[in-house]
Structures are given as structure tokens and as C-alpha cells.
Design an enzyme around this catalytic site. Sequence first.
Site, mmCIF file in Angstrom:
data_model
loop_
_atom_site.group_PDB
_atom_site.id
_atom_site.type_symbol
_atom_site.label_atom_id
_atom_site.label_comp_id
_atom_site.label_asym_id
_atom_site.label_seq_id
_atom_site.Cartn_x
_atom_site.Cartn_y
_atom_site.Cartn_z
ATOM 1 N N ASP A 1 0.818 -1.219 0.000
ATOM 2 C CA ASP A 1 0.000 0.000 0.000
ATOM 3 C C ASP A 1 0.848 1.264 0.000
ATOM 4 O OD1 ASP A 1 0.908 -0.424 2.602
ATOM 5 O OD2 ASP A 1 -1.067 -0.960 3.376
ATOM 6 N N HIS B 1 -7.265 -5.215 10.065
ATOM 7 C CA HIS B 1 -6.998 -4.952 8.645
ATOM 8 C C HIS B 1 -5.711 -5.633 8.190
ATOM 9 C CE1 HIS B 1 -4.735 -0.837 9.413
ATOM 10 N NE2 HIS B 1 -3.897 -1.835 9.466
ATOM 11 N N GLU C 1 -9.697 -2.281 5.227
ATOM 12 C CA GLU C 1 -10.327 -2.013 6.511
ATOM 13 C C GLU C 1 -11.575 -2.888 6.685
ATOM 14 O OE1 GLU C 1 -8.580 -0.438 8.523
ATOM 15 O OE2 GLU C 1 -8.191 1.662 8.037
ATOM 16 N N ASN D 1 -7.584 -3.425 14.271
ATOM 17 C CA ASN D 1 -8.961 -3.682 13.835
ATOM 18 C C ASN D 1 -9.043 -4.855 12.858
ATOM 19 O OD1 ASN D 1 -7.882 -2.634 11.513
ATOM 20 N ND2 ASN D 1 -9.332 -0.928 11.301
HETATM 21 P P1 PGA Z 1 2.094 -1.772 12.628
HETATM 22 O O1 PGA Z 1 0.970 -1.768 11.523
HETATM 23 O O2 PGA Z 1 3.119 -2.759 12.186
HETATM 24 O O3 PGA Z 1 2.681 -0.364 12.600
HETATM 25 O O4 PGA Z 1 1.466 -2.130 13.905
HETATM 26 C C1 PGA Z 1 0.487 -2.975 11.057
HETATM 27 C C2 PGA Z 1 -0.738 -2.747 10.208
HETATM 28 O O5 PGA Z 1 -1.460 -1.769 10.459
HETATM 29 O O6 PGA Z 1 -1.003 -3.549 9.309
#
Ligand code: PGA
Length: 221
Positions: free
Chosen positions: A48, A116, A121, A114
Site C-alpha cells: 500500500d 486490517h 479495513e 482492527n
Molecule cells: P504496525 O501496523 O506494524 O505499525 O502495527 C500494522 C498494520 O497496520 O497492518
Amino acid sequence: MSELFASDINSGNIKTVGLATGSTPLDFYKYVREAQPDCKAITTVNLDEYVGLAADHDQSYSYFMHEHLFNDVAFAKHFLPDGLAKDSAAECARYDEVLAENPIDWQLLGIGGNGHIGFNEPGASFEGTTQRVQLTEETLAANARFFDSIEEVPTEAYSMGIGSILNSKKIVLLAFGEEKAAAIKAMIEGPMTNEVPATALQNHPNVTVFLDEAAASLLTK
Ligand code: PGA
């Protein structure tokens, strides 16, 4: 985890790796920088990119990847969505073509609190291809730590879809910390539901999950 990557890379069967950003893979990238496996024939495709950030913006995922990996380890080619693309539909189509031409052999994933994966999302389709997505309040709040204030966090991103992620031959998901525990429990023990995007992985034949104790703390089975 690092040994798994090294042995998979050394197997010679990997042409394309899918890469992720965020805090979770930082130690992994440090290991790769130090171990210097031969990646010269390997193409990378990232999950992304924020809409509106130039590749050289210090919070763009392109910048992140160069800083943590690409500046130190030589790969054949890199692909990321273009956060400044003028035509979103054309950019999504371009990225889907990149994915069709570079099928992912080994996909690294983190997970959001959450549930994702990528920036897919809650509510995202399990068949989705590359999309321009709106980030949830929870994701904006989680990512605000990288910016001076939450107002500066881009509210949209381009993300590979869940369908594209599921096309990867092998998936390796990392999750550390208690803020990931509920999402991990739902991913592994909960019913498959679009409300927890990571539950789509229950349908994938080759997923390896690495957790610390805190992220695993709600698992019962
Ligand atoms: P993080 O993000 O490694 O910064 O916790 C992971 C994600 O949101 O997929």
C-alpha cells in the site's frame, strides 16, 4: 522468521516478494540488511501507499522501504502504488497489472488492531483487487504516532485488495504486542467475516503466523 525468509530465498523458488510497512517488520528488515541474502533477482511489490504523499515524502511507504531495506539490499525491481497518481482508477488498474505480471511467491503481512491487512479495513471484500480506500479513525489514530499530529495523517491510501493478497503462494504474518491480541484471536479462532479482514486468511492454504506472547495472549486453542 528470519531463518524462514533466508531459507525460502535460498531455495531459488522465489521471484517476487510482497512487502509491508509499519513498526512490525522493522526487526525483520534489520535482519535482512545485516544478513544480506542475495535478492538481486527478486522483485518486490508493496501492499500500500498513502494517497497524496510523494515517493520522497518522509512518511511515504516508498521512503520507508528505501530507508529500512532498499537502500541497503539490492533487488531486481520495486513496485509501490503511486500516492500522487492523478487518475485513481488508472493507478489501481496499473497496480493490478503489476500484480498479474509479478505473482507474489512470499507475502509479508502485519495486522491492524482492527484486523486490517494491507489497508483493507473492516467491511472490505475478500475478492477485492487494488483500491483507493478511506482509512478508519482507528487506523488514523494508530498511524498518528509517525506524524506531528493526527490531522497530518493522510486519510486515504491505495491498497492491494484482499483477493490479491490471497493470490500469494505463501503468506507470513507477524503480530507483536497486546494491541494486536484481539485481532489475532479473531483471525485464528473467530468466524470468517468481512468485519475482520484478516479472517480471509483462514481460506489460504499456506499461512505462517509469528506472534509474541502478548499478541497470542487471547488464543484459547
Ligand atoms: P504496525 O501496523 O506494524 O505499525 O502495527 C500494522 C498494520 O497496520 O497492518
